[in-house]
Write a protein that holds these residues in place. Sequence first.
Motif, PDB file in Angstrom:
ATOM      1  N   GLN A 456      61.595  18.502  66.570  1.00  0.00           N
ATOM      2  CA  GLN A 456      60.211  18.072  67.194  1.00  0.00           C
ATOM      3  C   GLN A 456      59.208  19.345  67.270  1.00  0.00           C
ATOM      4  N   GLY A 457      59.420  20.427  66.523  1.00  0.00           N
ATOM      5  CA  GLY A 457      58.640  21.257  66.524  1.00  0.00           C
ATOM      6  C   GLY A 457      58.338  22.410  67.687  1.00  0.00           C
ATOM      7  N   LEU A 458      57.233  22.759  68.023  1.00  0.00           N
ATOM      8  CA  LEU A 458      56.908  23.469  69.266  1.00  0.00           C
ATOM      9  C   LEU A 458      55.871  22.727  70.226  1.00  0.00           C
ATOM     10  N   THR A 459      56.342  22.629  71.306  1.00  0.00           N
ATOM     11  CA  THR A 459      55.662  21.726  72.185  1.00  0.00           C
ATOM     12  C   THR A 459      55.322  22.575  73.664  1.00  0.00           C
ATOM     13  N   VAL A 460      54.107  22.420  73.989  1.00  0.00           N
ATOM     14  CA  VAL A 460      53.678  23.043  75.620  1.00  0.00           C
ATOM     15  C   VAL A 460      52.895  22.283  76.117  1.00  0.00           C
ATOM     16  N   PHE A 461      53.534  21.945  77.429  1.00  0.00           N
ATOM     17  CA  PHE A 461      53.091  21.101  78.347  1.00  0.00           C
ATOM     18  C   PHE A 461      52.169  21.876  79.434  1.00  0.00           C
TER      19      PHE A 461
END
Length: 468
Positions: A456-461
């Motif tokens: 899912q790669g890199l994710t930032v919320f």
Amino acid sequence: MKDSTPLLQSIHACMAADVPEGHANDSNARRLWWAALEVLQELLGSDGHASGGVWLAAPLPALYSPDLLKRFQGWVWAPQALDALHAAERSTLLPPDRRHKPDAEAEAAASCNHFQRLPLQDSDSQDPLLIVITGKLQVALALYGAEGQRQLLMRSEPDVLGQVLTLVEQRLRRDAPDQANDLQQAIRLLGPLQSSSDLAMQFWPKLAERLAGMVPTVTLQAARASDLGSDQPRAESNADKADAELSLLEAITHEVRTPLATIRTLIRSLLRRRDLPEQVLDRLSQIDTECSEQIDRFGLIFQAAELQRQPESPSALARTDLGAMLQTLAPGWEQQLQRRGLTLELKIEQDLSPVLSDPGRLEPMLGGLIDRCSRGLPAGSSLTLTLQPAGAKLKLQLLSRTPDQLESLESDNLSQEQLGPVLSWNTSTGGLQLSQNATRDLLERLGGRLTQRRDQGLTVFFPIASHC
């Protein structure tokens, strides 16, 4: 005719004959080049070469040992565009040109430098080249090959060096016949040359040792559970040691950023000039961009170390238009990636709510994420950045794809070696970067929550401001 003048790439090609193709990228190849210069100057510094020698380099001087520069006679092929620089500026980059400064002061400066300038044509290779001839050591060093096929060439065989010197003489006969005569005379004065065909047996092992020494030796490791023991004094000792190591890292990043900031200031003062050739201005702009990128990179390392030492320090968050920030920063990232043959695609939804963050610190952090996700990707790869709503948050996602369209953001995780709570070292590229834990901690300080998975790669919320 001038068009028949041998180009410097003909010397590189001669040196590359019968040598297997390289497989390094430009960054790693230049790391080899600098290590090779250190090894060679160490060998030249021995008593066996006290009688002096001659050297030729391009596109700028390669030897930097003051002792060698005093004892050896040199020639440097340098870009003609730099002739437009004022004398005071030119003297900080290249030796003074006697033809333009015939006064006594210039003569003294030239005799101190012990090397002469030669014109570098626009069609010449920009790859570094160094040829050194002494009575006991004769060697040619160069970088060669396209991106992804770069290699360090070291040739000391008499027949290859003979061909190289023939090409050098042909070039000098066209550019500066008097300098060709001076070179021949300088070599004759060295007397009989002893073959150094066994130089490879000394050079390559020493180069390997040098490269091993360039691997980070300050392993900023947190105290391991097995080291702590059961007594409190030992635990306090390890904590003090970890704090001292983080303080050292902060000091190192400060010492790196300070001269880079000075260089950038000087570069920007030159960029305001209108009497410099376009080629010079382009190169200065590239230097300015590289300085800014490294200043931001080391700034993040400093912040990460500071956060580890003072984890409870408060952080003030404010309403931040993340979408507008990404749109503003994207052109600079695109230029940064284009230099490495990569592309950036933005997918930002319209009319997004502001988030809670620290805009001043978030900007370099976003650049750090771009660098983290693109470092080590092969040319032709792409990086996709998306920003979209996700309930009471905005979801920022980075996903990279290689030319074969396989998701690859974390494909080299196995090559990452942890150097403590702040840094990790990529054993395949030799690059240092923030560790995943340090990246997560910094983003949390900026209001973000990091998730990172290979599929899912890199994710930032980021929390939406109106919901907090």
